[in-house]
Design a protein around this motif. Sequence first.
Motif, mmCIF file in Angstrom:
data_model
loop_
_atom_site.group_PDB
_atom_site.id
_atom_site.type_symbol
_atom_site.label_atom_id
_atom_site.label_comp_id
_atom_site.label_asym_id
_atom_site.label_seq_id
_atom_site.Cartn_x
_atom_site.Cartn_y
_atom_site.Cartn_z
ATOM 1 N N PHE A 160 -6.156 -13.363 -10.773
ATOM 2 C CA PHE A 160 -5.814 -13.316 -9.352
ATOM 3 C C PHE A 160 -4.919 -12.126 -9.023
ATOM 4 N N ASP A 161 -4.137 -11.657 -9.977
ATOM 5 C CA ASP A 161 -3.381 -10.423 -9.754
ATOM 6 C C ASP A 161 -4.335 -9.277 -9.436
ATOM 7 N N ALA A 162 -5.418 -9.180 -10.210
ATOM 8 C CA ALA A 162 -6.383 -8.103 -10.002
ATOM 9 C C ALA A 162 -7.097 -8.244 -8.666
ATOM 10 N N VAL A 163 -7.478 -9.466 -8.312
ATOM 11 C CA VAL A 163 -8.209 -9.696 -7.065
ATOM 12 C C VAL A 163 -7.319 -9.431 -5.851
ATOM 13 N N THR A 164 -6.101 -9.989 -5.866
ATOM 14 C CA THR A 164 -5.225 -9.841 -4.705
ATOM 15 C C THR A 164 -4.722 -8.408 -4.549
ATOM 16 N N LEU A 165 -4.624 -7.673 -5.648
ATOM 17 C CA LEU A 165 -4.205 -6.281 -5.574
ATOM 18 C C LEU A 165 -5.156 -5.466 -4.700
ATOM 19 N N VAL A 166 -6.425 -5.833 -4.708
ATOM 20 C CA VAL A 166 -7.419 -5.160 -3.871
ATOM 21 C C VAL A 166 -7.524 -5.816 -2.500
ATOM 22 N N ALA A 167 -7.515 -7.153 -2.478
ATOM 23 C CA ALA A 167 -7.805 -7.878 -1.241
ATOM 24 C C ALA A 167 -6.676 -7.803 -0.217
ATOM 25 N N PHE A 168 -5.423 -7.876 -0.663
ATOM 26 C CA PHE A 168 -4.318 -7.953 0.297
ATOM 27 C C PHE A 168 -4.156 -6.676 1.123
ATOM 28 N N PRO A 169 -4.170 -5.472 0.536
ATOM 29 C CA PRO A 169 -4.070 -4.282 1.388
ATOM 30 C C PRO A 169 -5.202 -4.173 2.407
ATOM 31 N N ILE A 170 -6.410 -4.548 2.005
ATOM 32 C CA ILE A 170 -7.539 -4.528 2.938
ATOM 33 C C ILE A 170 -7.299 -5.516 4.071
ATOM 34 N N ALA A 171 -6.853 -6.725 3.712
ATOM 35 C CA ALA A 171 -6.580 -7.750 4.724
ATOM 36 C C ALA A 171 -5.451 -7.325 5.649
ATOM 37 N N GLY A 172 -4.424 -6.672 5.088
ATOM 38 C CA GLY A 172 -3.299 -6.237 5.908
ATOM 39 C C GLY A 172 -3.710 -5.235 6.968
ATOM 40 N N GLU A 173 -4.588 -4.300 6.601
ATOM 41 C CA GLU A 173 -5.088 -3.335 7.580
ATOM 42 C C GLU A 173 -5.944 -4.027 8.637
ATOM 43 N N TRP A 174 -6.800 -4.936 8.208
ATOM 44 C CA TRP A 174 -7.696 -5.637 9.134
ATOM 45 C C TRP A 174 -6.914 -6.512 10.108
ATOM 46 N N LEU A 175 -5.816 -7.119 9.618
ATOM 47 C CA LEU A 175 -5.023 -8.009 10.455
ATOM 48 C C LEU A 175 -4.038 -7.259 11.347
ATOM 49 N N GLY A 176 -3.855 -5.964 11.099
ATOM 50 C CA GLY A 176 -2.951 -5.170 11.925
ATOM 51 C C GLY A 176 -1.488 -5.526 11.747
ATOM 52 N N LEU A 177 -1.086 -5.886 10.522
ATOM 53 C CA LEU A 177 0.299 -6.264 10.274
ATOM 54 C C LEU A 177 1.193 -5.036 10.212
ATOM 55 N N THR A 178 2.433 -5.179 10.668
ATOM 56 C CA THR A 178 3.416 -4.116 10.505
ATOM 57 C C THR A 178 3.814 -4.014 9.036
ATOM 58 N N GLY A 179 4.533 -2.939 8.685
ATOM 59 C CA GLY A 179 4.961 -2.778 7.304
ATOM 60 C C GLY A 179 5.814 -3.932 6.830
ATOM 61 N N ARG A 180 6.764 -4.364 7.654
ATOM 62 C CA ARG A 180 7.631 -5.477 7.255
ATOM 63 C C ARG A 180 6.848 -6.774 7.141
ATOM 64 N N GLN A 181 5.962 -7.035 8.113
ATOM 65 C CA GLN A 181 5.169 -8.264 8.058
ATOM 66 C C GLN A 181 4.306 -8.310 6.807
ATOM 67 N N PHE A 182 3.616 -7.200 6.533
ATOM 68 C CA PHE A 182 2.746 -7.197 5.363
ATOM 69 C C PHE A 182 3.555 -7.322 4.079
ATOM 70 N N GLY A 183 4.676 -6.607 3.985
ATOM 71 C CA GLY A 183 5.484 -6.662 2.771
ATOM 72 C C GLY A 183 5.975 -8.067 2.474
ATOM 73 N N VAL A 184 6.484 -8.742 3.487
ATOM 74 C CA VAL A 184 6.972 -10.113 3.285
ATOM 75 C C VAL A 184 5.812 -11.039 2.966
ATOM 76 N N TRP A 185 4.683 -10.870 3.646
ATOM 77 C CA TRP A 185 3.505 -11.717 3.376
ATOM 78 C C TRP A 185 3.046 -11.562 1.934
ATOM 79 N N ALA A 186 2.912 -10.323 1.475
ATOM 80 C CA ALA A 186 2.505 -10.097 0.087
ATOM 81 C C ALA A 186 3.559 -10.611 -0.883
ATOM 82 N N GLY A 187 4.832 -10.383 -0.566
ATOM 83 C CA GLY A 187 5.904 -10.815 -1.457
ATOM 84 C C GLY A 187 6.003 -12.320 -1.596
ATOM 85 N N VAL A 188 5.594 -13.043 -0.565
ATOM 86 C CA VAL A 188 5.626 -14.507 -0.590
ATOM 87 C C VAL A 188 4.363 -15.087 -1.216
ATOM 88 N N SER A 189 3.226 -14.413 -1.030
ATOM 89 C CA SER A 189 1.935 -15.013 -1.370
ATOM 90 C C SER A 189 1.386 -14.606 -2.731
#
Length: 331
Positions: A160-189
């Motif tokens: 899952f480390d390998a999968v999320t390493l690719v999936a989360f940045p793609i999802a963050g761009e698609w969802l239009g998250l700010t830098g802080r929002q994406f960082g906290v989301w990735a850091g929590v999830s």
Amino acid sequence: MGVAAAARSYVPGLALLAGGALLSQVVAGAVDGLQPLVVAVGVGALVGNTVGTPEAAQPGVGVDKLFLETGIVLLGAAVVVEEFLAAGPTVLGLVVAAVGGGLLLAELIARGLFRLDGTTPSLLAAGASICGVSAVVAIGRVLDARGSAITFAAATVLLFDAVTLVAFPIAGEWLGLTGRQFGVWAGVSMFSTGPVAAAGFAHSPEAGQWATVTKLARNSLLGGVAVAYSLAYTARSATDPGVRRLWAEFPKFLLGFLAVAAIANSGFLSPAALASIGRVSDALFTLAFVGLGLSIRLREMREVGGGAVGAVLVHLLAVSALALAAVRWLL
């Protein structure tokens, strides 16, 4: 083996990491918007899954964890305390809720839905909720889990480390998250520290800093969770040798990160010094992420059991969805 001979044994691996890091910088520089750290993981994974890591290079490549931890320590110089304190209580609340709720949810899913037994559900819960493979190993030692159970849970987390390493940045761009929002989301999830930092910096420098700080907050809960598991499984006291063994696995670089952040925010360092520290941190991260890529073994990941994958997948989807809603609302 003498000191000189021991030092020479690290040269091939360090050269491999340095070569991969240099190639990553060149490729990223030639493609607009491409982050060197993301390329570094890709270069390492490509080498690791084609020609493999030469035996002579393995000692030096093993230093990647030290590079990662040192880079995180130096990243403390980029933390603006006033900014973090403004969002700190909210982020800390999200971290505590994600770890506490995530542990209970993972145990429930693994034992109730997928019928896993023994210590495996607890190892998967710790790996997914705290700090990836480090938590699997630490909790496994506290619970005296079988080596095969630890290896099985660690392999699942790495998948899952390998999968999320690719999936989360793609999802963050698609969802239009700010830098802080994406960082906290990735850091929590997400699970392990290296992939979290890599995913954060793949989005933006701001996201990378927030992802790392949030992930370190999760990591700091490892000791308390280990004591709770020890008591839950065996009713032993907190002075039991099993808990003392935990200190050997506790991520002590957290203390260094906090010390550097305190020094950087005290005004003792000039802007030029802080910029130099930032460049060194970036270089160490690039070397570490080449090593992270080298450790990704697609063949081994295909051998992970379906029950464990299903349990962790359901957990990841639930936690990341709730965390996404929280960061959109609160940040």
